[in-house]
Write a protein that holds these residues in place. Structure first.
Motif: not given
Length: 73
Positions: A11, A13, A19, A28-31, A33-34
């Motif tokens: 998982n 990028m 991740a 959350d992985v998106t959080l 990353r942001v």
């Protein structure tokens, strides 16, 4: 069971660090990353800790927790 910090190979990028941190802190992985992107523009960029974690963290093939979505009718 003890928690361990790993890079997540499946998982990722760039390096799988975000991740792995997301799994470790149950976020959350998106959080994550942001937050790394926002921290990149901070006075002390987050690129240095990211590179250090990328080098130091061991790699794990897949995440322990998976979510199975089933359709509800």
């Amino acid at each position: 069971m003890e928690k361990r910090l790993f890079k997540i190979k499946t998982n990722k990028m760039i390096g799988g660090v975000a991740a792995g941190l997301a799994e470790y802190f149950n976020l959350d992985v998106t959080l994550v990353r942001v937050l790394f992107v926002v921290a990149f523009f901070a006075p002390i960029p987050a690129i240095i800790p990211y590179i250090v974690l990328w080098i130091v963290m061991p790699t794990k093939e897949s995440q322990i927790t998976t979510v199975n979505y089933t359709p509800v009718n």
